[in-house]
Design a protein around this motif. Structure first.
Motif, PDB file in Angstrom:
ATOM      1  N   ARG A   1       0.824  -1.204   0.000  1.00 10.35           N
ATOM      2  CA  ARG A   1       0.000   0.000   0.000  1.00 10.35           C
ATOM      3  C   ARG A   1       0.863   1.261   0.000  1.00 10.35           C
ATOM      4  NH1 ARG A   1      -1.739   2.295   4.419  1.00 10.35           N
ATOM      5  NH2 ARG A   1      -1.131   0.495   5.663  1.00 10.35           N
ATOM      6  N   LEU A   2       1.958   1.229   0.773  1.00  5.71           N
ATOM      7  CA  LEU A   2       2.798   2.420   0.886  1.00  5.71           C
ATOM      8  C   LEU A   2       3.609   2.697  -0.371  1.00  5.71           C
ATOM      9  CD1 LEU A   2       4.087   1.814   4.503  1.00  5.71           C
ATOM     10  CD2 LEU A   2       2.475   3.549   3.769  1.00  5.71           C
ATOM     11  N   THR A   3       3.882   1.663  -1.158  1.00  3.48           N
ATOM     12  CA  THR A   3       4.702   1.855  -2.356  1.00  3.48           C
ATOM     13  C   THR A   3       3.875   1.964  -3.632  1.00  3.48           C
ATOM     14  OG1 THR A   3       4.999  -0.528  -2.488  1.00  3.48           O
ATOM     15  CG2 THR A   3       6.734   0.722  -1.397  1.00  3.48           C
ATOM     16  N   ASP A   4       2.556   2.008  -3.507  1.00  3.09           N
ATOM     17  CA  ASP A   4       1.684   2.153  -4.672  1.00  3.09           C
ATOM     18  C   ASP A   4       1.565   3.643  -5.000  1.00  3.09           C
ATOM     19  OD1 ASP A   4      -0.217   2.137  -6.621  1.00  3.09           O
ATOM     20  OD2 ASP A   4      -1.785   1.166  -5.429  1.00  3.09           O
ATOM     21  N   THR A   5       2.274   4.090  -6.057  1.00  2.39           N
ATOM     22  CA  THR A   5       2.338   5.523  -6.374  1.00  2.39           C
ATOM     23  C   THR A   5       1.007   6.099  -6.841  1.00  2.39           C
ATOM     24  OG1 THR A   5       3.077   4.993  -8.605  1.00  2.39           O
ATOM     25  CG2 THR A   5       4.784   5.403  -6.970  1.00  2.39           C
ATOM     26  N   SER A   6       0.064   5.258  -7.270  1.00  2.00           N
ATOM     27  CA  SER A   6      -1.229   5.788  -7.724  1.00  2.00           C
ATOM     28  C   SER A   6      -2.043   6.345  -6.556  1.00  2.00           C
ATOM     29  CB  SER A   6      -2.024   4.692  -8.429  1.00  2.00           C
ATOM     30  OG  SER A   6      -2.415   3.702  -7.499  1.00  2.00           O
ATOM     31  N   LYS A   7      -1.726   5.956  -5.338  1.00  2.00           N
ATOM     32  CA  LYS A   7      -2.468   6.440  -4.169  1.00  2.00           C
ATOM     33  C   LYS A   7      -1.819   7.678  -3.521  1.00  2.00           C
ATOM     34  CE  LYS A   7      -4.636   2.094  -2.768  1.00  2.00           C
ATOM     35  NZ  LYS A   7      -4.274   1.214  -3.875  1.00  2.00           N
ATOM     36  N   TYR A   8      -0.705   8.151  -4.086  1.00  2.00           N
ATOM     37  CA  TYR A   8      -0.033   9.324  -3.509  1.00  2.00           C
ATOM     38  C   TYR A   8      -0.864  10.573  -3.760  1.00  2.00           C
ATOM     39  CZ  TYR A   8       4.279   6.679  -2.762  1.00  2.00           C
ATOM     40  OH  TYR A   8       5.210   5.788  -2.330  1.00  2.00           O
ATOM     41  N   THR A   9      -0.815  11.501  -2.794  1.00  2.00           N
ATOM     42  CA  THR A   9      -1.569  12.747  -2.920  1.00  2.00           C
ATOM     43  C   THR A   9      -0.634  13.936  -2.716  1.00  2.00           C
ATOM     44  OG1 THR A   9      -2.069  12.738  -0.574  1.00  2.00           O
ATOM     45  CG2 THR A   9      -3.685  11.694  -2.020  1.00  2.00           C
ATOM     46  N   GLY A  10      -1.169  15.127  -2.942  1.00  2.00           N
ATOM     47  CA  GLY A  10      -0.410  16.348  -2.673  1.00  2.00           C
ATOM     48  C   GLY A  10       0.839  16.458  -3.528  1.00  2.00           C
ATOM     49  N   SER A  11       1.879  17.029  -2.940  1.00  2.00           N
ATOM     50  CA  SER A  11       3.105  17.283  -3.702  1.00  2.00           C
ATOM     51  C   SER A  11       3.800  15.985  -4.120  1.00  2.00           C
ATOM     52  CB  SER A  11       4.064  18.143  -2.884  1.00  2.00           C
ATOM     53  OG  SER A  11       4.427  17.448  -1.701  1.00  2.00           O
ATOM     54  N   HIS A  12       3.565  14.901  -3.398  1.00  2.00           N
ATOM     55  CA  HIS A  12       4.216  13.634  -3.730  1.00  2.00           C
ATOM     56  C   HIS A  12       3.678  13.046  -5.026  1.00  2.00           C
ATOM     57  CE1 HIS A  12       6.140  13.867   0.103  1.00  2.00           C
ATOM     58  NE2 HIS A  12       4.967  14.000   0.687  1.00  2.00           N
TER      59      HIS A  12
ATOM     60  N   ASP B   1       4.845   9.775 -12.880  1.00  2.00           N
ATOM     61  CA  ASP B   1       3.925   9.891 -14.025  1.00  2.00           C
ATOM     62  C   ASP B   1       2.799   8.863 -13.858  1.00  2.00           C
ATOM     63  OD1 ASP B   1       5.049   7.456 -14.722  1.00  2.00           O
ATOM     64  OD2 ASP B   1       6.277   8.264 -16.336  1.00  2.00           O
ATOM     65  N   GLU B   2       1.915   8.748 -14.851  1.00  2.00           N
ATOM     66  CA  GLU B   2       0.742   7.871 -14.732  1.00  2.00           C
ATOM     67  C   GLU B   2       1.128   6.402 -14.530  1.00  2.00           C
ATOM     68  OE1 GLU B   2       0.946  10.006 -17.706  1.00  2.00           O
ATOM     69  OE2 GLU B   2       0.231  11.461 -16.248  1.00  2.00           O
ATOM     70  N   SER B   3       2.236   5.986 -15.116  1.00  2.00           N
ATOM     71  CA  SER B   3       2.631   4.568 -15.023  1.00  2.00           C
ATOM     72  C   SER B   3       3.258   4.236 -13.670  1.00  2.00           C
ATOM     73  CB  SER B   3       3.614   4.226 -16.144  1.00  2.00           C
ATOM     74  OG  SER B   3       4.842   4.889 -15.904  1.00  2.00           O
ATOM     75  N   GLY B   4       3.517   5.255 -12.847  1.00  2.00           N
ATOM     76  CA  GLY B   4       4.119   5.009 -11.535  1.00  2.00           C
ATOM     77  C   GLY B   4       5.631   5.142 -11.551  1.00  2.00           C
ATOM     78  N   LYS B   5       6.172   5.528 -12.705  1.00  2.00           N
ATOM     79  CA  LYS B   5       7.623   5.704 -12.831  1.00  2.00           C
ATOM     80  C   LYS B   5       7.982   7.097 -12.339  1.00  2.00           C
ATOM     81  CE  LYS B   5      11.195   5.038 -16.389  1.00  2.00           C
ATOM     82  NZ  LYS B   5      12.127   5.865 -15.673  1.00  2.00           N
ATOM     83  N   GLY B   6       9.076   7.184 -11.585  1.00  2.00           N
ATOM     84  CA  GLY B   6       9.503   8.470 -11.036  1.00  2.00           C
ATOM     85  C   GLY B   6       9.962   9.424 -12.114  1.00  2.00           C
ATOM     86  N   LYS B   7       9.731  10.732 -11.896  1.00  2.00           N
ATOM     87  CA  LYS B   7      10.128  11.745 -12.873  1.00  2.00           C
ATOM     88  C   LYS B   7      11.559  12.220 -12.638  1.00  2.00           C
ATOM     89  CE  LYS B   7       5.548  13.789 -13.525  1.00  2.00           C
ATOM     90  NZ  LYS B   7       4.757  14.992 -13.244  1.00  2.00           N
ATOM     91  N   GLY B   8      12.202  11.729 -11.574  1.00  2.00           N
ATOM     92  CA  GLY B   8      13.567  12.146 -11.279  1.00  2.00           C
ATOM     93  C   GLY B   8      13.603  13.547 -10.715  1.00  2.00           C
ATOM     94  N   LEU B   9      14.613  14.334 -11.090  1.00  2.00           N
ATOM     95  CA  LEU B   9      14.818  15.667 -10.536  1.00  2.00           C
ATOM     96  C   LEU B   9      13.658  16.606 -10.836  1.00  2.00           C
ATOM     97  CD1 LEU B   9      17.216  16.210  -8.878  1.00  2.00           C
ATOM     98  CD2 LEU B   9      18.316  17.345 -10.785  1.00  2.00           C
ATOM     99  N   ALA B  10      13.063  16.463 -12.016  1.00  2.00           N
ATOM    100  CA  ALA B  10      11.954  17.340 -12.392  1.00  2.00           C
ATOM    101  C   ALA B  10      10.787  17.191 -11.420  1.00  2.00           C
ATOM    102  CB  ALA B  10      11.501  17.022 -13.808  1.00  2.00           C
ATOM    103  N   GLY B  11      10.580  16.007 -10.886  1.00  2.00           N
ATOM    104  CA  GLY B  11       9.487  15.787  -9.952  1.00  2.00           C
ATOM    105  C   GLY B  11       9.809  16.212  -8.535  1.00  2.00           C
ATOM    106  N   HIS B  12      11.093  16.442  -8.256  1.00  2.00           N
ATOM    107  CA  HIS B  12      11.514  16.784  -6.898  1.00  2.00           C
ATOM    108  C   HIS B  12      11.644  18.277  -6.644  1.00  2.00           C
ATOM    109  CE1 HIS B  12      12.492  13.299  -4.450  1.00  2.00           C
ATOM    110  NE2 HIS B  12      12.759  12.661  -5.557  1.00  2.00           N
TER     111      HIS B  12
END
Length: 182
Positions: A132-143, A148-159
């Protein structure tokens, strides 16, 4: 001291199997290692995984003491020749009641053909709340912005918040209107 072995044994195919195992354990976890000498942690890993150390007759303390006895003073590693000396010392402890030659044969029998395993290394867990904690589709807010939609991190651009160097305060409605009014 340790009994001398017939030289025929030292140059047999069994010995090359032991030497191969020695080299594999010597380079384990160290990308710069040549495989010609072994560090203490690799020596104890080898003794553990090959069953030389059984926790009763031979303990990790015995392994460390013998490693320090056979290595050159001031050195941090042992050569294959020193490794053979260590095995001669260990075999009589491990196989009590056998002749020194038989005991050494038995110890080498445990080692030959072995290679370092990754037993006991940490694997990613998916038990309990972790899923549950590692499912990126359930993240809210700034996180949520970091994936992206597939759950892959955007890297620096997302941080990072990308800085606006226009000279205006954030959310100022009249931004860029100075040139028009003057």
């Amino acid at each position: 001291s340790a009994p001398s072995l017939p030289t025929s044994f030292l140059h047999s195919s069994k010995m090359s199997e032991v030497e191969n195992a020695f080299r594999k354990f010597a380079i384990y976890g160290d990308t710069s290692a040549s495989g010609n000498d072994m560090m203490g942690k690799n020596f104890s890993k080898m003794c553990k995984e090959c069953g030389v150390m059984d926790g009763k007759a031979v303990t990790s303390t015995d392994i460390d003491i013998i490693f320090n006895k056979v290595k050159t003073k001031g050195a941090r590693t042992i050569t294959f020749a020193e490794f053979q000396q260590a095995m001669k010392k260990l075999c009589c402890k491990r196989f009590k009641g056998k002749s020194p030659e038989e005991a050494l044969q038995a110890v080498y029998g445990l080692i030959e053909g072995k290679q370092p395993g990754s037993a006991g290394t940490t694997k990613a867990t998916k038990v309990g709340g972790v899923e549950r904690l590692t499912d990126t589709s359930k993240y809210t807010g700034s996180h949520k912005e970091r994936f992206d939609e597939s759950g892959k991190g955007k890297g620096l651009a997302g941080h990072q918040d990308l800085t606006d160097n226009s000279g205006y305060v954030g959310a100022y409605k009249g931004a860029g209107a100075y040139d028009q009014t003057h």
